[in-house]
Design an enzyme around this catalytic site. Structure first.
Site, PDB file in Angstrom:
ATOM      1  N   GLY A 118       0.439  11.212   5.131  1.00 54.90           N
ATOM      2  CA  GLY A 118       0.657  11.650   3.755  1.00 54.90           C
ATOM      3  C   GLY A 118       2.107  11.634   3.329  1.00 54.90           C
ATOM      4  O   GLY A 118       2.499  12.362   2.405  1.00 54.90           O
TER       5      GLY A 118
ATOM      6  N   ASN B  51       3.595   9.326   1.799  1.00 55.55           N
ATOM      7  CA  ASN B  51       3.646   8.780   0.437  1.00 55.55           C
ATOM      8  C   ASN B  51       3.117   9.793  -0.570  1.00 55.55           C
ATOM      9  O   ASN B  51       3.627   9.891  -1.688  1.00 55.55           O
ATOM     10  CB  ASN B  51       2.880   7.461   0.377  1.00 55.55           C
ATOM     11  CG  ASN B  51       3.652   6.344   1.041  1.00 55.55           C
ATOM     12  OD1 ASN B  51       4.598   5.823   0.477  1.00 55.55           O
ATOM     13  ND2 ASN B  51       3.288   6.015   2.266  1.00 55.55           N
TER      14      ASN B  51
ATOM     15  N   MET C 249      -7.201   4.454   4.185  1.00 55.78           N
ATOM     16  CA  MET C 249      -7.684   3.408   5.089  1.00 55.78           C
ATOM     17  C   MET C 249      -9.194   3.255   4.984  1.00 55.78           C
ATOM     18  O   MET C 249      -9.928   3.458   5.943  1.00 55.78           O
ATOM     19  CB  MET C 249      -7.288   3.764   6.525  1.00 55.78           C
ATOM     20  CG  MET C 249      -5.811   3.970   6.715  1.00 55.78           C
ATOM     21  SD  MET C 249      -4.882   2.494   6.261  1.00 55.78           S
ATOM     22  CE  MET C 249      -5.151   1.513   7.700  1.00 55.78           C
TER      23      MET C 249
ATOM     24  N   ILE D 129     -11.919   0.632   2.740  1.00 58.70           N
ATOM     25  CA  ILE D 129     -12.093  -0.382   1.695  1.00 58.70           C
ATOM     26  C   ILE D 129     -13.069   0.142   0.641  1.00 58.70           C
ATOM     27  O   ILE D 129     -14.172   0.588   0.983  1.00 58.70           O
ATOM     28  CB  ILE D 129     -12.619  -1.690   2.307  1.00 58.70           C
ATOM     29  CG1 ILE D 129     -11.564  -2.277   3.257  1.00 58.70           C
ATOM     30  CG2 ILE D 129     -12.963  -2.704   1.204  1.00 58.70           C
ATOM     31  CD1 ILE D 129     -12.061  -3.418   4.120  1.00 58.70           C
TER      32      ILE D 129
ATOM     33  N   ASN E 267      -2.873   0.956  -5.379  1.00 56.73           N
ATOM     34  CA  ASN E 267      -2.790   1.058  -3.921  1.00 56.73           C
ATOM     35  C   ASN E 267      -1.423   0.639  -3.421  1.00 56.73           C
ATOM     36  O   ASN E 267      -0.801  -0.286  -3.950  1.00 56.73           O
ATOM     37  CB  ASN E 267      -3.855   0.151  -3.268  1.00 56.73           C
ATOM     38  CG  ASN E 267      -3.828   0.208  -1.738  1.00 56.73           C
ATOM     39  OD1 ASN E 267      -3.847   1.279  -1.141  1.00 56.73           O
ATOM     40  ND2 ASN E 267      -3.776  -0.964  -1.107  1.00 56.73           N
TER      41      ASN E 267
ATOM     42  N   HIS F 279       0.510  -1.057  -0.371  1.00 60.84           N
ATOM     43  CA  HIS F 279       0.267  -1.890   0.811  1.00 60.84           C
ATOM     44  C   HIS F 279       1.609  -2.363   1.350  1.00 60.84           C
ATOM     45  O   HIS F 279       2.416  -2.924   0.597  1.00 60.84           O
ATOM     46  CB  HIS F 279      -0.633  -3.090   0.458  1.00 60.84           C
ATOM     47  CG  HIS F 279      -0.984  -3.915   1.648  1.00 60.84           C
ATOM     48  ND1 HIS F 279      -1.702  -3.408   2.706  1.00 60.84           N
ATOM     49  CD2 HIS F 279      -0.691  -5.197   1.970  1.00 60.84           C
ATOM     50  CE1 HIS F 279      -1.838  -4.348   3.636  1.00 60.84           C
ATOM     51  NE2 HIS F 279      -1.234  -5.435   3.214  1.00 60.84           N
TER      52      HIS F 279
HETATM   53  C1  GRF Z   1       1.741   3.326   5.132  1.00 58.99           C
HETATM   54  O1  GRF Z   1       2.297   2.114   5.633  1.00 58.99           O
HETATM   55  C2  GRF Z   1       0.347   3.113   4.654  1.00 58.99           C
HETATM   56  O2  GRF Z   1       0.178   1.902   3.960  1.00 58.99           O
HETATM   57  C3  GRF Z   1      -0.394   3.120   5.950  1.00 58.99           C
HETATM   58  O3  GRF Z   1       0.162   4.236   6.639  1.00 58.99           O
HETATM   59  C4  GRF Z   1       1.544   4.287   6.295  1.00 58.99           C
HETATM   60  C5  GRF Z   1       2.014   5.664   5.949  1.00 58.99           C
HETATM   61  O4  GRF Z   1       1.080   6.274   5.126  1.00 58.99           O
HETATM   62  N1  GRF Z   1      -1.784   3.234   5.782  1.00 58.99           N
HETATM   63  P1  GRF Z   1       1.244   7.852   4.745  1.00 58.99           P
HETATM   64  O5  GRF Z   1       1.493   7.907   3.279  1.00 58.99           O
HETATM   65  O6  GRF Z   1       2.416   8.411   5.527  1.00 58.99           O
HETATM   66  O7  GRF Z   1      -0.062   8.490   5.156  1.00 58.99           O
END
Ligand code: GRF
Length: 214
Positions: free
Chosen positions: A11, A13, A104, A106, A124, A126
């Site tokens: 999380g 992001n 993660m 689809i 999204n 990526h």
């Molecule tokens: C990112 O590269 C995302 O695309 C991948 O996990 C990484 C970190 O995601 N799925 P998060 O926001 O820290 O969970």
């Protein structure tokens, strides 16, 4: 504006979006719901710490209702996705944008169609450039391609979500150079730092489009 954020893991992001709403980088915008497909996702803790309502949408009960064949799994996922769309569309307030941030899973047409019909945008993150390394483990695959001299750079994008994986129109992109002798860990650290900026930029761009009625 209201955001629903879908997560599966750390999380970081999501945290960037939480901080951007608090700092005013995303004006008049708040995250009103965080949904994870994994019960142990640390992003759920980040949401709770920020007093954001959370939901855990579990795929297991759907799989248990169907035979573990390819057809059964596809049916289970279709029902799971349809219920995820209902959960989001029936929440109050309804989001303007759904942001997949480290999500993660689809998303099938049984999710995308009702969401699109309701006029809710789905974007999204990526960690690759448009048309490159679609799917999981994109950073590692770019790293390996670099070792083989197949690419000199990779990058990160925010894109609109369509049924084809990581293939919707790009909203924001940022190239990331690849460095000889750099460890995968160090590359991932550099890429995540770019993600944390781009996720805010891509959300901002999408909000601007909404304001213009696009
Ligand atoms: C990112 O590269 C995302 O695309 C991948 O996990 C990484 C970190 O995601 N799925 P998060 O926001 O820290 O969970």
């Amino acid at each position: 504006f209201n955001l629903t954020v879908l997560i599966s893991g750390n999380g970081s992001n999501l945290q960037a979006l939480i901080d951007a709403c608090a700092s005013g980088a995303l004006p008049n915008t708040k995250i009103t719901h965080v949904i994870s497909n994994r019960k142990s996702a640390y992003g759920l803790t980040r949401a709770r710490n920020a007093a954001i309502p959370t939901s855990y949408h579990n795929l297991i009960p759907y799989k248990n209702k169907h035979p573990s064949t390819p057809e059964g799994t596809q049916l289970a996922r279709a029902e799971y996705d349809a219920d995820l769309a209902s959960l989001i569309l029936n929440s109050n307030p309804r989001p303007d944008i759904i942001v997949c941030a480290g999500w993660m899973h689809i998303l099938a047409p049984t999710f995308l169609n009702p969401i699109a019909e309701a006029g809710v945008k789905v974007i999204n993150l990526h960690p690759a450039l448009p048309g490159e390394f679609a799917g999981a483990n994109a950073i590692q695959r770019a790293y390996e391609a670099f070792q083989k001299g197949e690419v000199k750079r990779t990058g990160v994008m925010i894109h609109e979500v369509i049924a084809e994986v990581d293939a919707g129109a790009a909203i924001a992109t940022q190239e990331v150079e690849l460095k000889e002798g750099e460890s995968l860990d160090d590359l991932e650290t550099r890429i995540h730092a770019v993600e944390h900026v781009l996720i805010v930029e891509g959300t901002y761009e999408t909000l601007e489009k909404l304001k213009k009625g696009e």
